[in-house]
Design an enzyme around this catalytic site. Structure first.
Site, PDB file in Angstrom:
ATOM      1  N   ASP A   1       2.482  28.519  -4.197  1.00 49.53           N
ATOM      2  CA  ASP A   1       3.852  28.855  -4.618  1.00 49.53           C
ATOM      3  C   ASP A   1       3.837  29.560  -5.973  1.00 49.53           C
ATOM      4  O   ASP A   1       4.559  29.180  -6.894  1.00 49.53           O
ATOM      5  CB  ASP A   1       4.720  27.584  -4.667  1.00 49.53           C
ATOM      6  CG  ASP A   1       6.209  27.911  -4.645  1.00 49.53           C
ATOM      7  OD1 ASP A   1       6.559  29.055  -4.289  1.00 49.53           O
ATOM      8  OD2 ASP A   1       7.016  27.035  -4.981  1.00 49.53           O
TER       9      ASP A   1
ATOM     10  N   LEU B   1      16.179  19.728 -17.282  1.00 50.53           N
ATOM     11  CA  LEU B   1      15.593  21.038 -17.583  1.00 50.53           C
ATOM     12  C   LEU B   1      15.662  21.967 -16.382  1.00 50.53           C
ATOM     13  O   LEU B   1      15.716  23.182 -16.535  1.00 50.53           O
ATOM     14  CB  LEU B   1      14.131  20.878 -18.024  1.00 50.53           C
ATOM     15  CG  LEU B   1      13.892  20.064 -19.311  1.00 50.53           C
ATOM     16  CD1 LEU B   1      12.397  19.877 -19.532  1.00 50.53           C
ATOM     17  CD2 LEU B   1      14.529  20.766 -20.501  1.00 50.53           C
ATOM     18  N   GLY B   2      15.635  21.416 -15.189  1.00 51.89           N
ATOM     19  CA  GLY B   2      15.675  22.244 -13.992  1.00 51.89           C
ATOM     20  C   GLY B   2      15.618  21.398 -12.743  1.00 51.89           C
ATOM     21  O   GLY B   2      15.223  20.232 -12.771  1.00 51.89           O
ATOM     22  N   GLN B   3      16.028  21.990 -11.623  1.00 50.75           N
ATOM     23  CA  GLN B   3      16.009  21.322 -10.329  1.00 50.75           C
ATOM     24  C   GLN B   3      15.429  22.277  -9.293  1.00 50.75           C
ATOM     25  O   GLN B   3      15.715  23.473  -9.317  1.00 50.75           O
ATOM     26  CB  GLN B   3      17.423  20.896  -9.911  1.00 50.75           C
ATOM     27  CG  GLN B   3      18.011  19.810 -10.800  1.00 50.75           C
ATOM     28  CD  GLN B   3      19.428  19.448 -10.404  1.00 50.75           C
ATOM     29  OE1 GLN B   3      20.299  20.292 -10.383  1.00 50.75           O
ATOM     30  NE2 GLN B   3      19.653  18.189 -10.086  1.00 50.75           N
ATOM     31  N   GLY B   4      14.604  21.728  -8.386  1.00 55.34           N
ATOM     32  CA  GLY B   4      13.969  22.554  -7.371  1.00 55.34           C
ATOM     33  C   GLY B   4      13.699  21.779  -6.111  1.00 55.34           C
ATOM     34  O   GLY B   4      14.204  20.670  -5.901  1.00 55.34           O
ATOM     35  N   GLY B   5      12.861  22.358  -5.241  1.00 55.33           N
ATOM     36  CA  GLY B   5      12.577  21.744  -3.948  1.00 55.33           C
ATOM     37  C   GLY B   5      11.854  20.424  -4.066  1.00 55.33           C
ATOM     38  O   GLY B   5      11.955  19.567  -3.206  1.00 55.33           O
ATOM     39  N   GLN B   6      11.039  20.233  -5.148  1.00 55.06           N
ATOM     40  CA  GLN B   6      10.272  19.000  -5.277  1.00 55.06           C
ATOM     41  C   GLN B   6      10.987  17.922  -6.106  1.00 55.06           C
ATOM     42  O   GLN B   6      10.463  16.826  -6.246  1.00 55.06           O
ATOM     43  CB  GLN B   6       8.909  19.304  -5.933  1.00 55.06           C
ATOM     44  CG  GLN B   6       7.867  19.870  -4.961  1.00 55.06           C
ATOM     45  CD  GLN B   6       8.125  21.323  -4.647  1.00 55.06           C
ATOM     46  OE1 GLN B   6       8.308  22.111  -5.563  1.00 55.06           O
ATOM     47  NE2 GLN B   6       8.140  21.690  -3.385  1.00 55.06           N
ATOM     48  N   GLY B   7      12.147  18.226  -6.723  1.00 51.14           N
ATOM     49  CA  GLY B   7      12.865  17.207  -7.466  1.00 51.14           C
ATOM     50  C   GLY B   7      13.523  17.771  -8.715  1.00 51.14           C
ATOM     51  O   GLY B   7      13.769  18.968  -8.844  1.00 51.14           O
ATOM     52  N   THR B   8      13.814  16.872  -9.670  1.00 51.71           N
ATOM     53  CA  THR B   8      14.499  17.218 -10.912  1.00 51.71           C
ATOM     54  C   THR B   8      13.580  16.961 -12.093  1.00 51.71           C
ATOM     55  O   THR B   8      12.873  15.964 -12.135  1.00 51.71           O
ATOM     56  CB  THR B   8      15.782  16.375 -11.062  1.00 51.71           C
ATOM     57  OG1 THR B   8      16.605  16.579  -9.916  1.00 51.71           O
ATOM     58  CG2 THR B   8      16.549  16.778 -12.312  1.00 51.71           C
TER      59      THR B   8
END
Length: 730
Positions: free
Chosen positions: A528, A409-416
């Site tokens: 954030d 669904l999405g990827q970011g600084g804290q993981g996938t």
């Protein structure tokens, strides 16, 4: 005689034409330039490269092969071209005066940037932006901070060096380097900021050498993707340029196709006879065991048994049994059964030992994933209301179809984050932390701790977690309608949110933050807040998400000192400069989100001439100059709601004051937005619109003054940054 010569020339022209149509290069084409093999469909002269696309035309100059002005490292027939790109840099003298500047704009023709590259910035107190064009425009940035030479070697994690991923599909690239303080505080060992693209795994940061002069390296290897045409294999059936013994497959970059040799063949699949049969028997690529012998076949091989032997498997032979050997066979079978019983006992013991090791491994992962940290923090906080379901590793694999990429669904600084389907067919979101990053484990445990203490309709609900896997997992409710960022700026959803929708969403976000700051059992600072962290359900109800960066504030403290963390454009300038965190940091970020709701522009926006800087600066100047209507979303403002929008803009300006003392508390902001909702539903801007005093009386709060001098309070995102140089980015 002239007629015969004319027919001969026509025949030659026809043969040459059909040769080019079929994609066949001339036989006198250059096949090597220096140390690089020139593989068709690439070539160095007309008739030698694929005629449907001039991007395949390379230049051989003094034994060095070039794609445009980029030296070619090698050509991969699977659809990749490796080239060298020049890095960008900006340098200063000890007084902070710029001495050298070089930013790079690169056009890749019909080739596109591969996802197997990293955007890298090297320097102390440095940052840079990457802007690309392709299937869609994409911008990103990277910040590197340090006051002295970092001691770690090979680490590019934000101290002296930072890296971030780039998407595939871009055919134009621009890299712009910057510095926060013109390197005045670090000039002795780092006079420049360097920014460049590099193939993943091809750059190891060494602070002692790289911060000074980047080891005098000016170019770095970069991977480009290429394909034939812009149609799929299905669309070019019967007319693709794939040769014999090959097959067509659709390019992973989303346009065109590539070719590959069939199994058992090797060579160039783009040439008519480029894929030749592999003789597995000679090349020792077979698995025939003695006494069988290998026999090569077209595209494969077979194992033959000699006389007196028979096949007992595709690649082995056994001697045929004769009648006189029957008795010995019975003896052999009896012995085999006896050994089998002993072997079964050994296997049972091994299974028990393996089960014990698996238990120990799960316990190891539990500790590694922060289980002990979670227990310590929960027990250290007094009576706990943590009630989280524990999921198994097998359950998580089944729910995500083995962590299939299509479920991301999405990827970011804290993981996938993956979409998961539980055995009861309920849909959940499963967050997988990054492997081997201790800081991510702490953020993972922090999110469990924070979410377990929140019970609010506008906060994403935590359902459980999994700690027995190598990578920790969080399981929370699935929100079906994407993020607020998607609805305002993305292409997946209709962006025509009405004023009533946007006002209600702003009220829900403000109310949630007010609850976290003032009504939660332990005050919580999100740290954030941004549109990408606000989810919307099917009824467009806002859900605040991503608490990995949040912090719990002890009851006896109003603020605490932490490492600065947040998102460029939403980050509180006072928090950034001092490291002192309090609830007013969230108030600033909410003010930026409210401006996005009003304008439909990103926090760092460049889409309108009136909004060429940070939204905070845009709103401050537009309010002062009485031209707020120029930056408000045209789908939102009308004759009936101008006063409401002006009131909302005033609240946003107040929230983004430079210092926290001048900003209102979150519950005051929520009350004022609720007042706007009352005006929307009851008065519709009639002559009976209540005065400010009436609203104050109804809500019991003091309305912020509309006479605030926004011009003296405006803020351009980050201190000492020329906002006009910042490019749009998520």
């Amino acid at each position: 005689m002239k007629v015969q010569e004319g027919l001969f020339l026509v025949a030659i022209f026809y043969l040459a034409y059909t040769q080019l149509v079929k994609g066949q290069p001339r036989k006198d084409c250059q096949t090597r330039c220096g140390d690089v093999a020139v593989e068709y469909p690439f070539g160095t002269s007309p008739g030698c490269y694929y005629q449907g696309d001039d991007s395949f035309n390379l230049t051989c100059n003094e034994k060095e092969l070039f794609f445009g002005n980029m030296p070619v490292i090698n050509i991969s027939l699977s659809g990749q071209l490796r080239v060298r790109l020049v890095r960008s840099k900006v340098c200063y003298d000890s007084q902070g005066k710029q001495t050298d500047y070089m930013d790079r704009k690169t056009s890749l023709g019909n080739l596109t940037l591969s996802e197997h590259n990293k955007f890298t910035v090297v320097g102390c107190n440095s940052y840079a932006f990457l802007r690309t064009s392709g299937v869609e425009k994409y911008s990103t940035g990277c910040i590197s901070l340090c006051d002295s030479v970092p001691s770690k070697k090979g680490s590019c994690s934000g101290e002296g060096c930072c890296q971030t991923s780039v998407p595939r599909g871009s055919y134009f690239v621009r890299v712009k380097p910057h510095s926060f303080d013109n390197h005045t505080t670090v000039h002795l060992f780092n006079p420049c900021t360097y920014a460049f693209l590099v193939e993943d795994g091809k750059f190891d940061f060494y602070a002692l050498e790289d911060l000074n002069n980047l080891r005098y390296v000016t170019t770095f290897p970069v991977v480009l993707d290429w394909s034939i045409g812009n149609e799929t294999c299905e669309q070019v059936v019967g007319r693709n340029i794939c040769g014999g013994n090959s097959t067509c497959f659709n390019s992973t970059r989303g346009t065109g196709y590539n070719c590959k040799c069939l199994e058992g063949f090797e060579g160039n699949p783009y040439l008519p006879n480029g894929c030749q049969d592999i003789n597995e028997c000679i090349s020792n690529r077979h698995n025939c065991s003695e006494p069988s012998t290998c026999e090569n076949m077209r595209g494969s091989f077979t194992c033959n048994c000699p006389s007196g032997y028979r096949k007992d498997s595709p690649n082995s032979c056994t001697r045929k049994v004769r009648p006189e050997y029957f008795r010995w066979t019975q003896i052999f079978l009896g012995t085999t059964i006896g050994f089998s019983v002993i072997l079964l006992g050994i296997i049972c013991v091994q299974q028990k030992i393996r089960h014990q090791k698996d238990t120990e491994l799960r316990q190891k992962f539990f500790e590694q994933n922060g289980g002990g940290m979670l227990i310590e923090r929960v027990s250290g906080a007094g009576p706990s209301n943590v009630d989280v379901k524990i999921f198994t590793e097998e359950g998580m694999k089944e729910a995500t179809n083995g962590y299939d990429e299509s479920r991301i669904l999405g990827q970011g600084g804290q993981g996938t984050v993956y979409k998961g389907i539980l055995p009861d067919n309920s849909i959940v979101a499963i967050k997988k932390a990054r492997l081997g990053d201790c800081s991510q484990v702490e953020q993972f445990i922090n999110e469990v701790l924070v979410l377990s203490q929140i019970n609010h309709r506008n906060v994403v609900k935590l359902l459980g977690c999994c700690l027995e896997t190598e990578v920790p997992l969080l399981v929370y409710e699935f929100i079906t309608n994407g993020t607020l960022f998607d609805h305002l700026h993305g292409s997946m959803f209709d962006s025509s949110l009405t004023w009533e929708h946007r006002l209600r969403i702003a009220i829900e976000i403000a109310g949630t933050l007010a609850y976290l700051h003032s009504s939660a059992s332990i005050p919580i600072i999100h740290r954030d807040i941004k549109t990408a962290n606000i989810l919307l359900d099917e009824n467009l109800i806002a859900k605040v998400a991503d608490f990995g960066a949040s912090r719990l504030i002890p009851m006896d403290k109003e603020q605490l000192t932490t490492m600065v963390q947040g998102t460029l454009g939403y980050l509180d300038p006072e928090y950034y400069n001092t490291g002192l965190l309090n609830e007013k940091s969230d108030v600033y970020s909410f003010g930026v989100v409210l401006m996005e709701l009003l304008s439909g522009q990103k926090a760092l926006c460049f889409e309108r001439p009136q909004c060429s800087k940070h939204l905070v600066s845009c709103f401050a100047s537009a309010t002062k100059e009485n031209r707020l209507h120029e930056i408000i979303d045209g789908q939102v403002m009308n004759e009936d709601n101008q006063r409401e929008i002006q009131e909302a803009a005033r609240i946003a300006n107040k929230c983004t004051r430079l210092t926290g003392e001048e900003r209102p508390r979150m519950k005051e902001v929520a009350a004022e937005l609720e007042a706007l909702k009352v005006k929307t539903t009851k008065h519709k801007w009639s002559d009976q619109y209540p005065e400010t005093g009436e609203i104050e009386h109804l809500l019991g709060v003091q309305i912020l003054s509309t006479q605030d001098d926004t011009s003296s309070r405006g803020y351009d995102s980050i201190k000492n940054v020329a906002i006009s140089d910042i490019e749009a980015g998520r």
